[in-house]
Design a protein around this motif. Structure first.
Motif, PDB file in Angstrom:
ATOM      1  N   LEU A   1      12.708  -2.882  -9.012  1.00 33.91           N
ATOM      2  CA  LEU A   1      11.473  -3.651  -8.911  1.00 33.91           C
ATOM      3  C   LEU A   1      10.340  -2.745  -9.364  1.00 33.91           C
ATOM      4  CD1 LEU A   1      12.021  -5.306  -5.411  1.00 33.91           C
ATOM      5  CD2 LEU A   1      12.364  -6.339  -7.654  1.00 33.91           C
ATOM      6  N   ARG A   2       9.753  -3.063 -10.498  1.00 32.84           N
ATOM      7  CA  ARG A   2       8.724  -2.209 -11.091  1.00 32.84           C
ATOM      8  C   ARG A   2       7.328  -2.764 -10.805  1.00 32.84           C
ATOM      9  NH1 ARG A   2      11.706   1.269 -13.790  1.00 32.84           N
ATOM     10  NH2 ARG A   2      13.625   0.612 -14.801  1.00 32.84           N
ATOM     11  N   THR A   3       6.376  -1.833 -10.603  1.00 37.51           N
ATOM     12  CA  THR A   3       4.995  -2.220 -10.354  1.00 37.51           C
ATOM     13  C   THR A   3       4.122  -1.853 -11.552  1.00 37.51           C
ATOM     14  OG1 THR A   3       4.569  -0.118  -9.237  1.00 37.51           O
ATOM     15  CG2 THR A   3       5.216  -1.992  -7.856  1.00 37.51           C
ATOM     16  N   LYS A   4       2.884  -2.331 -11.532  1.00 38.40           N
ATOM     17  CA  LYS A   4       1.976  -2.147 -12.661  1.00 38.40           C
ATOM     18  C   LYS A   4       1.601  -0.682 -12.882  1.00 38.40           C
ATOM     19  CE  LYS A   4       0.230  -6.767 -12.037  1.00 38.40           C
ATOM     20  NZ  LYS A   4      -0.808  -7.629 -11.513  1.00 38.40           N
ATOM     21  N   ASN A   5       1.348   0.025 -11.822  1.00 41.98           N
ATOM     22  CA  ASN A   5       0.987   1.453 -11.884  1.00 41.98           C
ATOM     23  C   ASN A   5       1.772   2.185 -10.806  1.00 41.98           C
ATOM     24  OD1 ASN A   5      -1.064   1.280 -13.961  1.00 41.98           O
ATOM     25  ND2 ASN A   5      -2.321   0.213 -12.455  1.00 41.98           N
ATOM     26  N   ASP A   6       1.248   3.294 -10.365  1.00 39.71           N
ATOM     27  CA  ASP A   6       1.854   4.018  -9.238  1.00 39.71           C
ATOM     28  C   ASP A   6       1.468   3.304  -7.946  1.00 39.71           C
ATOM     29  OD1 ASP A   6       2.984   5.866 -10.879  1.00 39.71           O
ATOM     30  OD2 ASP A   6       1.448   7.388 -10.583  1.00 39.71           O
ATOM     31  N   ASP A   7       2.080   2.148  -7.704  1.00 37.45           N
ATOM     32  CA  ASP A   7       1.712   1.299  -6.575  1.00 37.45           C
ATOM     33  C   ASP A   7       2.737   1.314  -5.452  1.00 37.45           C
ATOM     34  OD1 ASP A   7      -0.700   0.290  -7.767  1.00 37.45           O
ATOM     35  OD2 ASP A   7       0.549  -0.932  -9.083  1.00 37.45           O
ATOM     36  N   VAL A   8       3.825   2.047  -5.617  1.00 38.56           N
ATOM     37  CA  VAL A   8       4.855   2.111  -4.583  1.00 38.56           C
ATOM     38  C   VAL A   8       4.600   3.334  -3.708  1.00 38.56           C
ATOM     39  CG1 VAL A   8       7.326   2.310  -4.118  1.00 38.56           C
ATOM     40  CG2 VAL A   8       6.553   1.007  -6.097  1.00 38.56           C
ATOM     41  N   ILE A   9       4.445   3.088  -2.413  1.00 42.13           N
ATOM     42  CA  ILE A   9       4.277   4.173  -1.455  1.00 42.13           C
ATOM     43  C   ILE A   9       5.668   4.730  -1.156  1.00 42.13           C
ATOM     44  CG2 ILE A   9       3.581   4.780   0.895  1.00 42.13           C
ATOM     45  CD1 ILE A   9       1.643   2.342   0.697  1.00 42.13           C
ATOM     46  N   VAL A  10       5.843   6.029  -1.326  1.00 39.10           N
ATOM     47  CA  VAL A  10       7.120   6.683  -1.056  1.00 39.10           C
ATOM     48  C   VAL A  10       6.876   7.759  -0.005  1.00 39.10           C
ATOM     49  CG1 VAL A  10       9.042   7.968  -2.042  1.00 39.10           C
ATOM     50  CG2 VAL A  10       7.815   6.309  -3.456  1.00 39.10           C
ATOM     51  N   GLN A  11       7.589   7.647   1.111  1.00 38.67           N
ATOM     52  CA  GLN A  11       7.444   8.628   2.185  1.00 38.67           C
ATOM     53  C   GLN A  11       8.831   9.093   2.624  1.00 38.67           C
ATOM     54  OE1 GLN A  11       5.310   6.195   5.020  1.00 38.67           O
ATOM     55  NE2 GLN A  11       3.360   7.105   4.430  1.00 38.67           N
ATOM     56  N   THR A  12       8.944  10.387   2.898  1.00 37.74           N
ATOM     57  CA  THR A  12      10.187  10.923   3.452  1.00 37.74           C
ATOM     58  C   THR A  12       9.866  11.623   4.761  1.00 37.74           C
ATOM     59  OG1 THR A  12       9.977  12.980   2.221  1.00 37.74           O
ATOM     60  CG2 THR A  12      11.287  11.239   1.202  1.00 37.74           C
ATOM     61  N   TYR A  13      10.760  11.465   5.712  1.00 39.45           N
ATOM     62  CA  TYR A  13      10.625  12.089   7.029  1.00 39.45           C
ATOM     63  C   TYR A  13      11.892  12.878   7.333  1.00 39.45           C
ATOM     64  CZ  TYR A  13       7.216   8.293   7.463  1.00 39.45           C
ATOM     65  OH  TYR A  13       6.189   7.415   7.251  1.00 39.45           O
ATOM     66  N   ASN A  14      11.756  13.903   8.146  1.00 42.45           N
ATOM     67  CA  ASN A  14      12.890  14.714   8.606  1.00 42.45           C
ATOM     68  C   ASN A  14      13.700  15.302   7.456  1.00 42.45           C
ATOM     69  OD1 ASN A  14      12.114  13.865  11.191  1.00 42.45           O
ATOM     70  ND2 ASN A  14      13.539  12.152  11.146  1.00 42.45           N
TER      71      ASN A  14
END
Length: 154
Positions: free
Chosen positions: A103-116
């Protein structure tokens, strides 16, 4: 009398058109969201990641967000989220039995977070979310694309 008939026509025709448009149904965001949630849930392929992933959460919310969270066996957690209005396009790599949906977005619109994570917690932005799918036909993918496209249009 002709003047009265002419005035009646001026009032009756727009009123009739207004009446017709009042009963036309427009699909709502909620209908699109429900369809997308059902599609992703029905076709999600946990077996592609079963050796690494303990569990996952994949939600399409009524306020227009797609959220995907993966819990790894080693305790690491990855979280992806984007506003459906930022959807650009989708790509599917694989067969009808198994594949990956991008699923692609228009710009850098995907929030990516990593924990632990051993490397530390990371917050960044991306351009796509990759979801493993199974048993999906081309018609299903077209319907997913169509619903996502309808959400992005004002």
């Amino acid at each position: 009398m002709k003047k009265f008939t002419f005035c009646l026509k001026l009032i009756a025709i727009p009123a009739f058109c207004l009446l017709l448009t009042a009963f036309s149904f427009k699909d709502s965001l909620e209908e699109y969201v429900i369809f997308l949630q059902k599609s992703f849930t029905a076709h999600y392929d946990s077996s592609q990641e079963s050796t690494v992933i303990k569990k996952y959460e994949l939600n399409v919310t009524n306020n227009g967000f797609c959220r995907y969270k993966r819990y790894f066996n080693n305790g690491k957690i990855e979280y992806f989220a984007f506003k459906l209005a930022k959807f650009k396009d989708l790509d599917y790599y694989g067969t009808t039995t198994s594949g990956l949906l991008y699923l692609r977005t228009k710009n850098d619109d995907v929030i990516v977070q990593t924990y632990n994570d051993k490397k530390g917690d990371v917050d960044s932005m991306g351009t796509c979310v990759v979801i493993p799918l199974k048993n999906i036909e081309a018609e299903d993918l077209n319907q997913i694309r169509e619903n996502l496209t309808k959400i992005t249009k004002p």
